[in-house]
Scaffold this motif. Sequence first.
Motif, short mmCIF file in Angstrom:
data_model
loop_
_atom_site.label_atom_id
_atom_site.label_comp_id
_atom_site.label_asym_id
_atom_site.label_seq_id
_atom_site.Cartn_x
_atom_site.Cartn_y
_atom_site.Cartn_z
N ASP A 177 10.60 11.59 4.33
CA ASP A 177 9.73 10.41 4.44
C ASP A 177 9.33 9.90 3.07
N GLU A 178 9.02 10.85 2.18
CA GLU A 178 8.64 10.47 0.81
C GLU A 178 9.81 9.81 0.09
N LEU A 179 11.01 10.35 0.29
CA LEU A 179 12.20 9.77 -0.35
C LEU A 179 12.51 8.38 0.20
N HIS A 180 12.42 8.24 1.53
CA HIS A 180 12.63 6.92 2.13
C HIS A 180 11.59 5.92 1.61
N GLY A 181 10.38 6.41 1.38
CA GLY A 181 9.33 5.55 0.84
C GLY A 181 9.68 5.00 -0.53
N LYS A 182 10.36 5.80 -1.35
CA LYS A 182 10.79 5.32 -2.67
C LYS A 182 11.82 4.21 -2.54
N LEU A 183 12.79 4.42 -1.65
CA LEU A 183 13.82 3.39 -1.46
C LEU A 183 13.21 2.11 -0.92
N GLU A 184 12.29 2.28 0.00
CA GLU A 184 11.59 1.14 0.60
C GLU A 184 10.83 0.36 -0.46
N ARG A 185 10.11 1.09 -1.32
CA ARG A 185 9.33 0.44 -2.37
C ARG A 185 10.23 -0.28 -3.37
N LYS A 186 11.35 0.36 -3.72
CA LYS A 186 12.26 -0.27 -4.69
C LYS A 186 12.82 -1.57 -4.13
N ASP A 187 13.26 -1.55 -2.87
CA ASP A 187 13.81 -2.76 -2.24
C ASP A 187 12.74 -3.85 -2.10
N TYR A 188 11.53 -3.43 -1.80
CA TYR A 188 10.41 -4.39 -1.71
C TYR A 188 10.19 -5.09 -3.06
N GLU A 189 10.20 -4.31 -4.14
CA GLU A 189 9.99 -4.89 -5.47
C GLU A 189 11.12 -5.84 -5.84
N ILE A 190 12.33 -5.54 -5.40
CA ILE A 190 13.47 -6.44 -5.67
C ILE A 190 13.26 -7.77 -4.95
N VAL A 191 12.84 -7.69 -3.68
CA VAL A 191 12.55 -8.91 -2.91
C VAL A 191 11.48 -9.75 -3.61
N LYS A 192 10.40 -9.09 -4.00
CA LYS A 192 9.30 -9.82 -4.64
C LYS A 192 9.73 -10.44 -5.97
N ASN A 209 17.50 -8.78 5.12
CA ASN A 209 18.11 -7.44 5.05
C ASN A 209 17.04 -6.35 5.06
N TYR A 210 15.96 -6.62 4.35
CA TYR A 210 14.87 -5.64 4.28
C TYR A 210 14.25 -5.40 5.65
N LEU A 211 14.00 -6.47 6.39
CA LEU A 211 13.38 -6.35 7.71
C LEU A 211 14.27 -5.59 8.69
N LYS A 212 15.58 -5.73 8.53
CA LYS A 212 16.50 -4.96 9.37
C LYS A 212 16.52 -3.49 8.96
N GLU A 213 16.50 -3.27 7.64
CA GLU A 213 16.58 -1.90 7.13
C GLU A 213 15.30 -1.12 7.36
N TYR A 214 14.16 -1.80 7.24
CA TYR A 214 12.85 -1.12 7.37
C TYR A 214 11.99 -1.84 8.41
N PRO A 215 12.32 -1.70 9.68
CA PRO A 215 11.58 -2.45 10.71
C PRO A 215 10.11 -2.05 10.85
N SER A 216 9.74 -0.90 10.32
CA SER A 216 8.34 -0.44 10.43
C SER A 216 7.65 -0.37 9.07
N SER A 217 8.19 -1.07 8.09
CA SER A 217 7.64 -0.99 6.74
C SER A 217 6.22 -1.55 6.65
N GLN A 218 5.43 -0.95 5.78
CA GLN A 218 4.06 -1.42 5.55
C GLN A 218 4.04 -2.79 4.87
N TYR A 219 5.19 -3.21 4.31
CA TYR A 219 5.25 -4.47 3.58
C TYR A 219 5.75 -5.64 4.45
N ASN A 220 6.09 -5.36 5.70
CA ASN A 220 6.73 -6.39 6.53
C ASN A 220 5.83 -7.60 6.80
N GLU A 221 4.55 -7.37 6.96
CA GLU A 221 3.63 -8.47 7.21
C GLU A 221 3.67 -9.47 6.05
N GLU A 222 3.56 -8.95 4.85
CA GLU A 222 3.60 -9.82 3.66
C GLU A 222 4.96 -10.52 3.55
#
Length: 285
Positions: A177-192, A209-222
């Motif tokens: 979960d921690e490792l997936h969180g890193k990938l999620e954060r990196k992809d989020y920063e790329i989008v931003k 692509n992000y919304l498909k890859e991380y459907p439950s991400s904490q960043y999806n609302e933003e």
Amino acid sequence: MCDTCYSVPPYKRKNSIFTSLKTSYIFYCLLTAILLSSCDGYNKLLKSTDYELKLEKANEYYEKKNYVRASQLYEELIPIVKGTPRAEEVYYKYTWSEYKMGDWMLSQYHFKNYARQFPDGKHVEECYYMNAFCYFLNSPNFKLDQTYTKNAIKEFQSFIDLYPQSSKMDTCNILMDELHGKLERKDYEIVKQYYKVEDWKAAIVSIKNYLKEYPSSQYNEELYYVLVDSYYTLALRSIYSKKGERLQSAVENYVKFLDLYPKSPYLSRAETIYDNSKRLLENLQ
């Protein structure tokens, strides 16, 4: 002057200082001699061909947590004991010595190699886990290249598949979960980053692509709001033939956003974009 200044005659005070310095010097010489003698003894051991003695001393150093010396001796013994009943334990302790010295990259290789060389060994489950854990330890900050992160996830998943009843299962899931969180954060920063530099097309593609890859991400609302805004802003800068399609996408994604996050703090801004998009669409028609 105070009387105590003369309580010891000057010549005796000098002798006292000299004696103290002399004692310190003798102690230093003795300590140096002991250390040199100790190093000399270890150097003789390294040059020795008495492999029984080397194995005995390697195990002693290992038990005393002197992993530097233990590692040196085990490394020399590995080809000597190859093919014998001792080979497994020597290689196992050598690998742990490297790990204890903080060389996680090298120890990762050896943990995995142990599992290959001794597939029926008594430490094989532990070494499979430690192989994955070393990848985890080498996983860097999310801003850096995430190859080790992806490899760690892959190795933890392999371990789970091999040992589904392992006592390490909960730990593996937490670390993954921690490792997936890193990938999620990196992809989020790329989008931003695409959004910040006003590359609206790239932002839209990467958000989808992000919304498909991380459907439950904490960043999806933003990111749903950013998607609405990106479509709208891109439409304003588009040629006439493409404005309608992009405004319509802004409207449709606003409806999805409203349905998913009816109490979002971004809602008022998204609603303004929606109203403007509807008005512009009407004008185009």
